[in-house]
Design an enzyme around this catalytic site. Structure first.
Site, PDB file in Angstrom:
ATOM      1  N   ARG A  18      41.095  39.447  40.912  1.00 47.21           N
ATOM      2  CA  ARG A  18      42.194  40.093  41.649  1.00 47.21           C
ATOM      3  C   ARG A  18      43.259  39.105  42.075  1.00 47.21           C
ATOM      4  NH1 ARG A  18      40.002  42.345  46.428  1.00 47.21           N
ATOM      5  NH2 ARG A  18      38.303  40.923  46.063  1.00 47.21           N
ATOM      6  N   ASN A  36      38.868  46.217  43.589  1.00 47.43           N
ATOM      7  CA  ASN A  36      37.557  46.376  42.984  1.00 47.43           C
ATOM      8  C   ASN A  36      37.124  47.827  43.083  1.00 47.43           C
ATOM      9  OD1 ASN A  36      37.305  43.654  42.407  1.00 47.43           O
ATOM     10  ND2 ASN A  36      36.139  43.192  44.250  1.00 47.43           N
TER      11      ASN A  36
END
Length: 88
Positions: A18, A36
């Protein structure tokens, strides 16, 4: 402005995916977020030029050094996207 929802599958959680995605997106001038998902995938929603979105999608297929990307699914996205790029 184009938008897309990208779902990345593989070893993409716990490997800095990320944060790496945020750096790539910011560098390309994209807005959106990466988060996520409970099933181990990462969802990336982006808004910007079609060329920048294509470049990000190509980079996501490679991912950061510790990641292993098995699959990238793409869908249209039409909901509002906040300015900047968030990770969560």
């Amino acid at each position: 402005m184009a938008q897309a929802r990208l779902r990345v599958s593989g070893r993409v959680q716990g490997v800095g995916f990320r944060a790496w995605t945020r750096a790539q997106a910011v560098g390309l001038g994209l807005d959106g977020w990466a988060r996520n998902l409970a099933d181990g995938d990462v969802e990336v929603v982006v808004a910007g030029t079609p060329e920048a979105i294509e470049t990000l999608a190509a980079r996501l297929l490679l991912g950061p050094a510790l990641a292993r990307v098995d699959r990238l699914d793409r869908q249209a996205h039409a909901a509002p996207v906040p300015a900047g790029f968030l990770t969560g």
